[in-house]
Design a protein around this motif. Structure first.
Motif, PDB file in Angstrom:
ATOM      1  N   SER A 215       0.648 -12.289  34.443  1.00  0.00           N
ATOM      2  CA  SER A 215      -0.766 -11.982  34.324  1.00  0.00           C
ATOM      3  C   SER A 215      -1.100 -11.598  32.886  1.00  0.00           C
ATOM      4  O   SER A 215      -0.437 -10.755  32.283  1.00  0.00           O
ATOM      5  N   THR A 216      -2.113 -12.250  32.331  1.00  0.00           N
ATOM      6  CA  THR A 216      -2.559 -11.929  30.976  1.00  0.00           C
ATOM      7  C   THR A 216      -3.906 -11.223  30.992  1.00  0.00           C
ATOM      8  O   THR A 216      -4.440 -10.875  29.934  1.00  0.00           O
ATOM      9  N   GLY A 217      -4.463 -11.036  32.168  1.00  0.00           N
ATOM     10  CA  GLY A 217      -5.738 -10.331  32.291  1.00  0.00           C
ATOM     11  C   GLY A 217      -5.517  -8.959  32.891  1.00  0.00           C
ATOM     12  O   GLY A 217      -4.741  -8.795  33.838  1.00  0.00           O
ATOM     13  N   THR A 218      -6.154  -7.965  32.326  1.00  0.00           N
ATOM     14  CA  THR A 218      -6.028  -6.604  32.841  1.00  0.00           C
ATOM     15  C   THR A 218      -7.403  -5.959  32.935  1.00  0.00           C
ATOM     16  O   THR A 218      -8.292  -6.207  32.121  1.00  0.00           O
ATOM     17  N   PHE A 219      -7.537  -5.148  33.947  1.00  0.00           N
ATOM     18  CA  PHE A 219      -8.710  -4.293  34.078  1.00  0.00           C
ATOM     19  C   PHE A 219      -8.187  -2.904  34.380  1.00  0.00           C
ATOM     20  O   PHE A 219      -7.461  -2.700  35.358  1.00  0.00           O
ATOM     21  N   SER A 220      -8.505  -1.971  33.524  1.00  0.00           N
ATOM     22  CA  SER A 220      -7.965  -0.625  33.708  1.00  0.00           C
ATOM     23  C   SER A 220      -9.047   0.411  33.477  1.00  0.00           C
ATOM     24  O   SER A 220      -9.914   0.260  32.609  1.00  0.00           O
ATOM     25  N   VAL A 221      -8.986   1.448  34.270  1.00  0.00           N
ATOM     26  CA  VAL A 221      -9.850   2.614  34.110  1.00  0.00           C
ATOM     27  C   VAL A 221      -8.940   3.829  34.189  1.00  0.00           C
ATOM     28  O   VAL A 221      -8.145   3.955  35.120  1.00  0.00           O
ATOM     29  N   GLY A 222      -9.036   4.687  33.223  1.00  0.00           N
ATOM     30  CA  GLY A 222      -8.152   5.852  33.237  1.00  0.00           C
ATOM     31  C   GLY A 222      -8.592   6.893  32.239  1.00  0.00           C
ATOM     32  O   GLY A 222      -9.693   6.846  31.692  1.00  0.00           O
ATOM     33  N   GLY A 223      -7.699   7.835  32.022  1.00  0.00           N
ATOM     34  CA  GLY A 223      -7.984   8.926  31.098  1.00  0.00           C
ATOM     35  C   GLY A 223      -6.810   9.172  30.202  1.00  0.00           C
ATOM     36  O   GLY A 223      -5.713   8.665  30.418  1.00  0.00           O
ATOM     37  N   GLY A 224      -7.037   9.953  29.175  1.00  0.00           N
ATOM     38  CA  GLY A 224      -5.977  10.264  28.253  1.00  0.00           C
ATOM     39  C   GLY A 224      -6.308  11.499  27.438  1.00  0.00           C
ATOM     40  O   GLY A 224      -7.377  12.089  27.574  1.00  0.00           O
ATOM     41  N   PHE A 225      -5.365  11.868  26.587  1.00  0.00           N
ATOM     42  CA  PHE A 225      -5.536  13.057  25.760  1.00  0.00           C
ATOM     43  C   PHE A 225      -4.852  12.820  24.425  1.00  0.00           C
ATOM     44  O   PHE A 225      -3.749  12.264  24.364  1.00  0.00           O
ATOM     45  N   SER A 226      -5.517  13.202  23.337  1.00  0.00           N
ATOM     46  CA  SER A 226      -4.899  13.192  22.020  1.00  0.00           C
ATOM     47  C   SER A 226      -5.482  14.351  21.226  1.00  0.00           C
ATOM     48  O   SER A 226      -6.514  14.921  21.592  1.00  0.00           O
ATOM     49  N   SER A 227      -4.810  14.664  20.101  1.00  0.00           N
ATOM     50  CA  SER A 227      -5.263  15.801  19.311  1.00  0.00           C
ATOM     51  C   SER A 227      -6.616  15.538  18.659  1.00  0.00           C
ATOM     52  O   SER A 227      -7.344  16.472  18.335  1.00  0.00           O
ATOM     53  N   LEU A 228      -6.976  14.272  18.461  1.00  0.00           N
ATOM     54  CA  LEU A 228      -8.298  13.957  17.904  1.00  0.00           C
ATOM     55  C   LEU A 228      -9.343  13.834  18.999  1.00  0.00           C
ATOM     56  O   LEU A 228     -10.389  14.484  18.968  1.00  0.00           O
ATOM     57  N   ASP A 229      -9.075  12.998  20.011  1.00  0.00           N
ATOM     58  CA  ASP A 229     -10.088  12.690  21.013  1.00  0.00           C
ATOM     59  C   ASP A 229     -10.211  13.749  22.095  1.00  0.00           C
ATOM     60  O   ASP A 229     -11.212  13.792  22.811  1.00  0.00           O
ATOM     61  N   LYS A 230      -9.192  14.602  22.227  1.00  0.00           N
ATOM     62  CA  LYS A 230      -9.113  15.527  23.358  1.00  0.00           C
ATOM     63  C   LYS A 230      -9.156  14.711  24.652  1.00  0.00           C
ATOM     64  O   LYS A 230      -8.584  13.640  24.722  1.00  0.00           O
ATOM     65  N   LEU A 231      -9.846  15.194  25.698  1.00  0.00           N
ATOM     66  CA  LEU A 231      -9.914  14.444  26.936  1.00  0.00           C
ATOM     67  C   LEU A 231     -10.827  13.240  26.770  1.00  0.00           C
ATOM     68  O   LEU A 231     -11.856  13.307  26.090  1.00  0.00           O
ATOM     69  N   GLY A 232     -10.450  12.136  27.413  1.00  0.00           N
ATOM     70  CA  GLY A 232     -11.281  10.941  27.317  1.00  0.00           C
ATOM     71  C   GLY A 232     -11.122  10.055  28.532  1.00  0.00           C
ATOM     72  O   GLY A 232     -10.051  10.013  29.155  1.00  0.00           O
ATOM     73  N   LEU A 233     -12.197   9.359  28.892  1.00  0.00           N
ATOM     74  CA  LEU A 233     -12.190   8.348  29.943  1.00  0.00           C
ATOM     75  C   LEU A 233     -12.282   6.986  29.287  1.00  0.00           C
ATOM     76  O   LEU A 233     -13.096   6.780  28.377  1.00  0.00           O
ATOM     77  N   VAL A 234     -11.440   6.054  29.740  1.00  0.00           N
ATOM     78  CA  VAL A 234     -11.357   4.747  29.100  1.00  0.00           C
ATOM     79  C   VAL A 234     -11.466   3.652  30.150  1.00  0.00           C
ATOM     80  O   VAL A 234     -10.837   3.726  31.214  1.00  0.00           O
ATOM     81  N   ALA A 235     -12.265   2.631  29.873  1.00  0.00           N
ATOM     82  CA  ALA A 235     -12.341   1.419  30.687  1.00  0.00           C
ATOM     83  C   ALA A 235     -12.039   0.238  29.770  1.00  0.00           C
ATOM     84  O   ALA A 235     -12.591   0.144  28.663  1.00  0.00           O
ATOM     85  N   ASP A 236     -11.167  -0.639  30.232  1.00  0.00           N
ATOM     86  CA  ASP A 236     -10.710  -1.741  29.376  1.00  0.00           C
ATOM     87  C   ASP A 236     -10.596  -3.014  30.194  1.00  0.00           C
ATOM     88  O   ASP A 236      -9.961  -3.019  31.246  1.00  0.00           O
ATOM     89  N   ILE A 237     -11.213  -4.087  29.712  1.00  0.00           N
ATOM     90  CA  ILE A 237     -11.072  -5.417  30.312  1.00  0.00           C
ATOM     91  C   ILE A 237     -10.518  -6.332  29.234  1.00  0.00           C
ATOM     92  O   ILE A 237     -11.135  -6.503  28.176  1.00  0.00           O
ATOM     93  N   THR A 238      -9.357  -6.898  29.484  1.00  0.00           N
ATOM     94  CA  THR A 238      -8.709  -7.760  28.494  1.00  0.00           C
ATOM     95  C   THR A 238      -8.211  -9.030  29.159  1.00  0.00           C
ATOM     96  O   THR A 238      -7.598  -8.979  30.227  1.00  0.00           O
ATOM     97  N   GLU A 239      -8.462 -10.160  28.527  1.00  0.00           N
ATOM     98  CA  GLU A 239      -7.862 -11.437  28.927  1.00  0.00           C
ATOM     99  C   GLU A 239      -7.229 -12.041  27.681  1.00  0.00           C
ATOM    100  O   GLU A 239      -7.926 -12.436  26.741  1.00  0.00           O
ATOM    101  N   GLY A 240      -5.906 -12.066  27.668  1.00  0.00           N
ATOM    102  CA  GLY A 240      -5.180 -12.535  26.494  1.00  0.00           C
ATOM    103  C   GLY A 240      -4.983 -14.021  26.433  1.00  0.00           C
ATOM    104  O   GLY A 240      -4.531 -14.549  25.401  1.00  0.00           O
TER     105      GLY A 240
END
Length: 560
Positions: A215-240
């Motif tokens: 599969s080269t296509g992805t759809f993802s929804v999630g969260g993350g944390f970094s020292s710059l962004d702090k908490l964040g919600l991310v949605a990503d649609i990619t077709e390679g």
């Protein structure tokens, strides 16, 4: 072992263990080593087995003479060129096998795909030396009749063929076949790739290229944390591999406490079916830098060109609008951003000078030489990159500056499938006209998982003397990263990293030097379907007032 069955007695493995031990001795020059049948004793409590292997080592042999026979296409000197075997050295069978592969590749590059080379070893126990003669059976010149591609239900044939470095009706080239395999793997479209020569007659083969698509296509929804962004919600649609044409389409949105952005990317890797790539990016970003806001809206177009198998270049035109403010209104952040607006007079002078709107119109030129074996998770090779950016002047816009970055990484395979991976980066950026400033967001922010682990974002560089919190970025950076990468769970592509980072961003006007900041720590990596996932904990070995003793960070994205 607690995680696998190593250390468990298996009677059926004893013969294999004998051969493994024999091979260890062969690799150290003990050609006459004798191994008897292993004895197995059970402990009195019947919980443990003791296995004893009787060994008579014999003498260690060295090369007395190295030669070839049966060869007509190449001279002795041509076959010896590049060989690491030297008369007088200890005979190590692993090195002998590597030399056979090297000589076989010499023949394969000239179309002799089925050459066969075998070592004839004549030991002399009295002198403890051995004469090694490589018996060469050259075989016939081989041409490629047809290239047959199978398994590509989605990917178009031409997308695969344009990565092949072997052509129909030409002499076969085994080095070109290996390069073709590498290029197909690096497309990241396939789980497995096979290139199999199938002999049609003594001088002709068909090449069967067998791929198994993933599969080269992805759809993802999630969260993350970094020292710059702090908490964040991310949605990503990619077709390679858009419509099987090899094109990339990516849409990404992020809503975070410190960063909000939207990005649209389209990439055509072979423009007009030539070795030219084209990419267009549209983006809008809002970032909160502790005491002020930066908003960027813009677009760029990138044209790339391959000059050789390893050397490439790119030219980018970028146009963007910047807005720097301390106004919380009209800012979109998760939970209101968790920010407090500082009065203008409390902002660092550098930021006060740039409040308001500005425009950047820039040309970015890049050149890179990349010999990595696998881009996502390299084990050997190197990448050298140089990027120069020129903004303003005849290009227009209100920001006049230049920026130069050199980014180089090396990968050295080590024992037990480990890799030593040093990386060196140097960068410089300045405004070149009076009254103009280098945009604060274009400065070098050294600190964080992408630069100096063990430091919060930007804190391995200049920090405001007013609040000792606001990171200011640097006009010069020097960063050295030393990673020792080792497998943890090979089948799931999970790896561990021990690292030492040494670098910093320099204060304005500060001279170059090697009195840099230091950090060390451990990192976990998972080469996931969404890209490399990294969890790092770095310890600040050069802690200063207001800095944390250690920093934990998480990221998903490219390693380079």
């Amino acid at each position: 072992s607690w995680y696998d069955d190593s250390g468990v007695y298996k009677k059926e493995e004893l013969d294999n263990d004998v051969e493994r031990i024999r091979q260890v001795y062969f690799d150290e020059g003990y050609l006459d080593v004798k191994l008897g049948r292993p004895a197995v004793d059970l402990s009195p409590d019947k919980k443990w087995f003791t296995v004893r292997f009787p060994i008579v080592e014999g003498p260690q042999f060295r090369f007395s003479r190295i030669g070839y026979k049966g060869h007509t296409v190449f001279s002795d000197a041509e076959l010896r060129s590049g060989s690491k075997l030297q008369e007088g050295d200890v005979i190590r069978m692993e090195a002998v096998r590597e030399d056979i592969k090297r000589a076989t590749d010499v023949y394969g590059a000239k179309g002799y795909a089925f050459s066969d080379i075998n070592p004839l070893i004549q030991p002399d126990p009295e002198s403890k030396t051995a004469m090694v003669t490589f018996d060469v059976k050259e075989g016939a010149l081989i041409r490629v009749r047809n290239i047959n591609i199978s398994g590509n239900d989605k990917t178009r044939d031409k997308v695969i063929r344009r990565e092949l470095r072997v052509n129909e009706a030409e002499l076969i080239d085994t080095a070109a076949m290996q390069l073709s395999f590498k290029r197909l793997n690096n497309m990241n479209y396939f789980e497995t790739v096979e290139i199999v020569p199938k002999q049609v007659d003594p001088s002709t083969v068909d090449l069967d290229v067998k791929v198994k698509e993933k599969s080269t296509g992805t759809f993802s929804v999630g969260g993350g944390f970094s020292s710059l962004d702090k908490l964040g919600l991310v949605a990503d649609i990619t077709e390679g591999n858009l419509f099987g044409r090899g094109q990339l389409l990516k849409i990404r949105g992020q809503l975070g406490q410190r960063r909000t952005q939207g990005v649209l990317t389209f990439r055509e890797p072979y423009l007009f079916d030539e070795a030219l790539s084209a990419q267009v990016d549209l983006y809008a970003r809002q970032t909160f830098f502790v005491s002020y806001f930066e908003e960027r809206r813009g677009a760029d177009i990138v044209i790339g060109k391959w000059f050789s198998e390893y050397l490439s270049g790119s030219a980018t035109y970028l146009l963007e609008r910047l807005n720097i403010s301390n106004d919380l209104s009209n800012q979109l952040f998760l939970g209101g951003g968790g920010v407090a607006v500082a009065p203008v007079t409390d902002l660092p002078l550098l930021v006060q000078q740039q409040l308001g709107k500005s425009t950047t119109s820039a040309i970015i030129l890049g050149v890179a030489r990349d010999t990595r074996d696998v881009y996502v998770d390299p084990k050997s090779g190197a990448r050298y990159g140089l990027t120069t950016e020129f903004a303003g002047g005849p290009l227009g816009g209100t920001n006049d500056f230049y920026k130069v970055i050199s980014d180089n990484a090396w990968y050295f395979p080590m024992a037990w499938d480990t890799v030593l991976a040093p990386r060196a980066r140097v960068g410089v950026a300045h405004s070149y006209t009076s009254g103009s400033h280098l945009p604060v967001g274009d400065r070098f922010f050294v600190g964080g998982i992408q630069t100096m682990r063990g430091f919060e974002f930007g804190r391995a560089g200049p920090v405001s003397s007013i609040d000792n919190v606001s990171v200011l970025g640097a006009t010069k950076q020097l960063i050295f990263n030393f990673d020792y990468v080792f497998p943890v769970v090979t089948e799931f592509k999970v790896k561990g990293v021990l690292f030492f980072d040494y670098g910093k961003g320099f204060e304005d006007g500060e001279a170059w030097g090697l009195n840099l900041r230091k950090a060390a720590g451990v990192e976990g990596r998972w080469i996931s379907p969404f890209g490399p996932l990294r969890l790092a904990y770095g310890i600040n070995l050069d802690r200063r007032t207001g800095e944390k003793a250690g920093v934990f960070e998480f990221s998903v994205g490219s390693l380079f």
